[in-house]
Design an enzyme around this catalytic site. Sequence first.
Site, short mmCIF file in Angstrom:
data_model
loop_
_atom_site.label_atom_id
_atom_site.label_comp_id
_atom_site.label_asym_id
_atom_site.label_seq_id
_atom_site.Cartn_x
_atom_site.Cartn_y
_atom_site.Cartn_z
N GLN A 1 0.84 -1.21 0.00
CA GLN A 1 0.00 0.00 0.00
C GLN A 1 0.86 1.25 0.00
O GLN A 1 1.65 1.47 0.92
CB GLN A 1 -0.91 0.00 1.22
CG GLN A 1 -1.80 1.26 1.30
CD GLN A 1 -2.63 1.29 2.57
OE1 GLN A 1 -2.93 0.26 3.16
NE2 GLN A 1 -3.01 2.49 3.00
N CYS B 1 -6.48 1.53 2.53
CA CYS B 1 -6.46 0.16 3.04
C CYS B 1 -7.76 -0.58 2.74
O CYS B 1 -7.77 -1.81 2.60
CB CYS B 1 -6.13 0.12 4.52
SG CYS B 1 -7.23 1.12 5.55
N HIS C 1 -7.79 0.71 10.37
CA HIS C 1 -7.07 0.05 9.28
C HIS C 1 -7.74 -1.27 8.92
O HIS C 1 -8.16 -2.02 9.81
CB HIS C 1 -5.63 -0.19 9.72
CG HIS C 1 -4.72 -0.66 8.63
ND1 HIS C 1 -4.43 0.10 7.51
CD2 HIS C 1 -4.04 -1.83 8.48
CE1 HIS C 1 -3.60 -0.56 6.74
NE2 HIS C 1 -3.36 -1.74 7.29
N ASP D 1 -1.87 -7.40 4.57
CA ASP D 1 -1.92 -6.01 5.02
C ASP D 1 -0.88 -5.26 4.20
O ASP D 1 0.32 -5.45 4.38
CB ASP D 1 -1.60 -5.95 6.51
CG ASP D 1 -1.56 -4.53 7.07
OD1 ASP D 1 -1.60 -3.57 6.27
OD2 ASP D 1 -1.48 -4.38 8.30
#
Length: 231
Positions: A89, A95, A169, A184
């Site tokens: 990211q 996210c 998140h 993630d």
Amino acid sequence: MASSFVIPLESNPDVLNKYLEKLGVASKYDLVDVFGLDDDGLNCVPRPTKALILLFPVSDAYEEFRKKQDVELSAKPPTIPENLFFVRQYVRNSCGTMALVHAVLNNLSSIELKDDSVMKKFYEKAKELTPEERGRLLEQNSAFIEIHQALAEEGQTAAPPSDEIANKHFITLVSIGNELFELDGSKNFPVSHGATSDEKFLFDAARVCKEFMARDPKELNFTIMAYANAQ
């Protein structure tokens, strides 16, 4: 160049399912709320479940854990399956988009992408790239960014300015080759949480969500969605 920050998405299945539709995901699977992590709550989740998406508060306790974990993973990089699709990211507050990308593109054996769609074009360009290159490609994808911004403004709560850093998140939990992975994009690597199976995936993923909650026992702002056969 695409924006380097966007308005954060909220954990709202109606909005996010609309987002997936606009991205060109043609699927019998939808995002649904998970209202409890005990057996009764999980047994209410439609099957099969292809991914679990967790939205959690970014607290000091979490940041301390994340930094320690990153040092450990960097010292001993994990073995990543070739068919795991992981994206770094680089767009601030994106996210939510990353979570959807990870949920969909790690389940293409079950999920159809419409021809000439935003998601399929991205996948075709990104599938042979590194996670870092995929992240930079997504950063430059104006179609993704524009749809994200439009859908973020449709949420039920007032959207904060896009240049503010969100204090929540999203992450995604998926099963790849009967191994449970936490994806993630803010981390350097996917995180393996051990063996799983089609039958146990939802319960194993729920266990990981409980571990996040246990690190911040005073926090209540956790929400969970399942990407499941809701039809």
